[in-house]
Write a protein that holds these residues in place. Structure first.
Motif, short mmCIF file in Angstrom:
data_model
loop_
_atom_site.label_atom_id
_atom_site.label_comp_id
_atom_site.label_asym_id
_atom_site.label_seq_id
_atom_site.Cartn_x
_atom_site.Cartn_y
_atom_site.Cartn_z
N LYS A 99 17.69 6.86 -3.67
CA LYS A 99 16.41 6.84 -2.95
C LYS A 99 15.33 7.40 -3.88
CE LYS A 99 13.87 6.89 0.94
NZ LYS A 99 13.09 5.64 1.07
N ASN A 100 14.29 6.61 -4.11
CA ASN A 100 13.18 6.99 -5.00
C ASN A 100 13.63 7.34 -6.41
OD1 ASN A 100 11.09 6.61 -3.05
ND2 ASN A 100 11.65 8.56 -2.12
N ALA A 101 14.80 6.84 -6.81
CA ALA A 101 15.35 7.16 -8.13
C ALA A 101 14.40 6.74 -9.25
CB ALA A 101 16.69 6.46 -8.31
N ASP A 102 14.37 7.56 -10.29
CA ASP A 102 13.62 7.25 -11.51
C ASP A 102 14.42 6.18 -12.27
OD1 ASP A 102 12.54 7.13 -14.04
OD2 ASP A 102 12.49 9.31 -14.32
N SER A 103 13.89 4.99 -12.38
CA SER A 103 14.63 3.90 -13.01
C SER A 103 14.89 4.14 -14.48
CB SER A 103 13.90 2.57 -12.81
OG SER A 103 13.89 2.23 -11.43
N MET A 104 14.12 5.05 -15.10
CA MET A 104 14.41 5.39 -16.50
C MET A 104 15.75 6.14 -16.60
SD MET A 104 12.10 4.18 -18.54
CE MET A 104 12.12 2.80 -17.44
N HIS A 106 13.84 0.75 -2.78
CA HIS A 106 14.63 1.95 -2.47
C HIS A 106 14.45 3.00 -3.57
CE1 HIS A 106 17.91 4.21 -0.69
NE2 HIS A 106 18.54 4.24 -1.86
N SER A 107 14.50 2.53 -4.82
CA SER A 107 14.25 3.41 -5.96
C SER A 107 12.74 3.45 -6.21
CB SER A 107 14.97 2.86 -7.20
OG SER A 107 14.36 1.65 -7.62
N ASP A 108 12.33 3.77 -7.43
CA ASP A 108 10.90 3.73 -7.75
C ASP A 108 10.40 2.29 -7.90
OD1 ASP A 108 11.89 2.96 -10.20
OD2 ASP A 108 11.12 4.69 -11.29
N ALA A 109 11.30 1.30 -7.75
CA ALA A 109 10.96 -0.13 -7.73
C ALA A 109 10.37 -0.62 -9.05
CB ALA A 109 10.03 -0.45 -6.55
N ASP A 110 10.82 -0.01 -10.14
CA ASP A 110 10.34 -0.41 -11.48
C ASP A 110 10.99 -1.74 -11.86
OD1 ASP A 110 9.88 -0.73 -14.23
OD2 ASP A 110 9.94 1.44 -14.60
N VAL A 111 10.28 -2.81 -11.53
CA VAL A 111 10.83 -4.15 -11.63
C VAL A 111 11.21 -4.50 -13.08
CG1 VAL A 111 8.55 -5.25 -11.86
CG2 VAL A 111 10.39 -6.48 -10.74
N LEU A 112 10.43 -4.00 -14.03
CA LEU A 112 10.70 -4.27 -15.44
C LEU A 112 11.98 -3.56 -15.89
CD1 LEU A 112 10.05 -5.26 -18.29
CD2 LEU A 112 8.37 -3.40 -18.48
N ALA A 113 12.11 -2.29 -15.53
CA ALA A 113 13.34 -1.55 -15.86
C ALA A 113 14.56 -2.21 -15.24
CB ALA A 113 13.22 -0.10 -15.40
N HIS A 114 14.40 -2.70 -14.01
CA HIS A 114 15.54 -3.31 -13.32
C HIS A 114 15.96 -4.61 -14.00
CE1 HIS A 114 14.50 -1.06 -9.32
NE2 HIS A 114 14.72 -0.26 -10.34
N ALA A 115 15.00 -5.41 -14.44
CA ALA A 115 15.34 -6.64 -15.17
C ALA A 115 16.07 -6.32 -16.47
CB ALA A 115 14.08 -7.46 -15.43
N ILE A 116 15.62 -5.28 -17.16
CA ILE A 116 16.26 -4.89 -18.43
C ILE A 116 17.68 -4.38 -18.17
CG2 ILE A 116 16.17 -3.24 -20.34
CD1 ILE A 116 13.08 -3.48 -20.20
N GLN A 134 0.84 -1.20 0.00
CA GLN A 134 0.00 0.00 0.00
C GLN A 134 0.88 1.25 0.00
OE1 GLN A 134 -3.32 -0.12 -0.02
NE2 GLN A 134 -3.61 -2.31 0.38
N GLY A 135 0.35 2.33 -0.55
CA GLY A 135 0.98 3.64 -0.40
C GLY A 135 2.15 3.90 -1.32
N ARG A 136 2.28 3.11 -2.38
CA ARG A 136 3.32 3.35 -3.37
C ARG A 136 2.68 3.36 -4.75
NH1 ARG A 136 9.02 3.93 -2.77
NH2 ARG A 136 9.26 2.48 -4.50
N PRO A 137 3.22 4.20 -5.68
CA PRO A 137 2.71 4.13 -7.06
C PRO A 137 3.22 2.86 -7.74
CG PRO A 137 4.55 5.67 -6.94
CD PRO A 137 4.30 5.17 -5.53
#
Ligand code: MG
Length: 155
Positions: A69-74, A34-44, A14-17
């Motif tokens: 911290k909260n980094a934009d994975s793009m 820790h970052s924006d947790a963009d799991v797809l970007a991280h796998a790539i 809860q509470g995260r985009p």
């Protein structure tokens, strides 16, 4: 030619985009990280780093570093693409799978493909993302997490 594979999983809380491939997807929960947790970007990113022999995402962008911290994975993906190119490689294509029981991702695939292609500086036709459910099984199927796999081909 070199290939690489990447995998990542983040917990749904809860509470995260919910951000996948740089696209914010309307949903009642989002991915913890820790970052924006963009799991797809991280796998790539890990697929690209694996293919180019540059290490792994935890080494380049450690989650102990407050910079990320909260980094934009793009941004992290663009930096990775630059590193790959600086090492003499051209990205041929990316293929990825995202495993999520909910939300259904088909309506967002075109936006995700466009956004990833921009960050990768590739033709969208060279970027493939395929959503899967997990038949209700395991952490993804139970709605506890979203995971992603990706491959990269470098020339
Ligand atoms: Mg991650």
């Amino acid at each position: 030619m070199r290939t690489g594979i990447g995998y990542d999983l983040h917990r749904l809380v809860q509470g995260r985009p919910l951000i996948l491939g740089g696209v914010t997807i309307p949903y009642e929960r989002g991915l913890a990280g820790h970052s924006d947790a963009d799991v797809l970007a991280h796998a790539i990113i890990d697929a690209l780093l694996g293919a180019s022999g540059l290490g792994n995402i935890g080494q380049l962008f450690p989650d102990t570093d407050p910079t990320f911290k909260n980094a934009d994975s793009m941004v992290l993906l663009r930096k990775t693409v630059q590193d790959v190119r600086n090492n003499g490689y051209r990205i041929a294509n990316i293929d990825a799978v995202v495993i999520a029981e909910h939300p259904r991702l088909n309506p967002y695939l075109a936006a995700i493909q466009t956004r990833l292609a921009e960050a990768l500086d590739l033709d969208p036709a060279a970027v493939s993302v395929k959503p899967k459910t997990n038949e209700g099984l395991g952490p993804e199927g139970q709605g506890e997490a979203i995971s992603a796999w990706a491959t990269a081909l470098l020339e």
